[in-house]
Design a protein around this motif. Sequence first.
Motif, PDB file in Angstrom:
ATOM      1  N   PHE A  67       0.766  -1.197  -0.019  1.00  0.00           N
ATOM      2  CA  PHE A  67      -0.158  -0.035  -0.282  1.00  0.00           C
ATOM      3  C   PHE A  67       0.924   1.209  -0.165  1.00  0.00           C
ATOM      4  N   SER A  68       2.090   1.455   0.737  1.00  0.00           N
ATOM      5  CA  SER A  68       2.870   2.352   0.896  1.00  0.00           C
ATOM      6  C   SER A  68       3.446   2.730  -0.417  1.00  0.00           C
ATOM      7  N   LEU A  69       3.866   1.718  -0.859  1.00  0.00           N
ATOM      8  CA  LEU A  69       4.765   1.904  -2.231  1.00  0.00           C
ATOM      9  C   LEU A  69       3.741   2.395  -3.402  1.00  0.00           C
ATOM     10  N   THR A  70       2.597   1.931  -3.119  1.00  0.00           N
ATOM     11  CA  THR A  70       1.551   2.439  -4.348  1.00  0.00           C
ATOM     12  C   THR A  70       1.382   3.912  -4.175  1.00  0.00           C
ATOM     13  N   TYR A  71       1.007   4.343  -2.537  1.00  0.00           N
ATOM     14  CA  TYR A  71       0.585   5.548  -2.298  1.00  0.00           C
ATOM     15  C   TYR A  71       1.809   6.550  -2.551  1.00  0.00           C
ATOM     16  N   ILE A  72       3.098   6.190  -2.388  1.00  0.00           N
ATOM     17  CA  ILE A  72       4.185   6.880  -2.595  1.00  0.00           C
ATOM     18  C   ILE A  72       4.067   7.205  -4.222  1.00  0.00           C
ATOM     19  N   PHE A  73       4.067   6.154  -5.077  1.00  0.00           N
ATOM     20  CA  PHE A  73       4.156   6.477  -6.374  1.00  0.00           C
ATOM     21  C   PHE A  73       3.346   7.299  -6.950  1.00  0.00           C
ATOM     22  N   SER A  74       1.939   7.273  -6.300  1.00  0.00           N
ATOM     23  CA  SER A  74       0.891   8.326  -6.833  1.00  0.00           C
ATOM     24  C   SER A  74       1.125   9.634  -6.458  1.00  0.00           C
ATOM     25  N   LYS A  75       2.054   9.765  -5.504  1.00  0.00           N
ATOM     26  CA  LYS A  75       2.110  11.409  -5.040  1.00  0.00           C
ATOM     27  C   LYS A  75       3.375  11.711  -5.460  1.00  0.00           C
ATOM     28  N   GLU A  76       4.245  10.905  -6.209  1.00  0.00           N
ATOM     29  CA  GLU A  76       5.577  11.523  -6.814  1.00  0.00           C
ATOM     30  C   GLU A  76       5.322  11.630  -8.313  1.00  0.00           C
ATOM     31  N   ASP A  77       5.920  12.855  -8.988  1.00  0.00           N
ATOM     32  CA  ASP A  77       5.600  13.105 -10.402  1.00  0.00           C
ATOM     33  C   ASP A  77       6.953  12.433 -10.960  1.00  0.00           C
ATOM     34  N   ALA A  78       8.016  12.339 -10.730  1.00  0.00           N
ATOM     35  CA  ALA A  78       9.073  11.927 -11.367  1.00  0.00           C
ATOM     36  C   ALA A  78       9.845  10.331 -10.912  1.00  0.00           C
TER      37      ALA A  78
END
Length: 120
Positions: A67-78
């Motif tokens: 979940f955390s990896l998915t959440y971080i991925f959705s918040k970062e642009d690059a």
Amino acid sequence: MRDYTYLNGARFTINNLFRSLRFDIDRLDMSWVDGEKPEFCRGLRVVDNDAGNTVTVDGEDADNLIFSLTYIFSKEDAHEAFRNATDAYLTVALETKEFLVSNQKKNPEAKPEVSEAVLH
């Protein structure tokens, strides 16, 4: 590199999910024949290549990690920002054993501390 490993005498297939400069996250899946299902049969392995540390997680901790990896991925642009944010998250997660990113908070001295979850 081989695509399997042994834990407690059982053979697990390794599938790499994420690789950064410092960390590898692998999915571990085991097939068993005959006998009873082992206690640990599926989970994630986090390998810290800098510290030479390996942590195996399953159940709720594994769910929180994904979940955390998915959440971080959705918040970062690059892509590079995602890798840097993930490395920072995993550094704290391995130190505190808190794998839900929303429970992690750093104080001004960059020491990890746990706060209330902001996501439900």
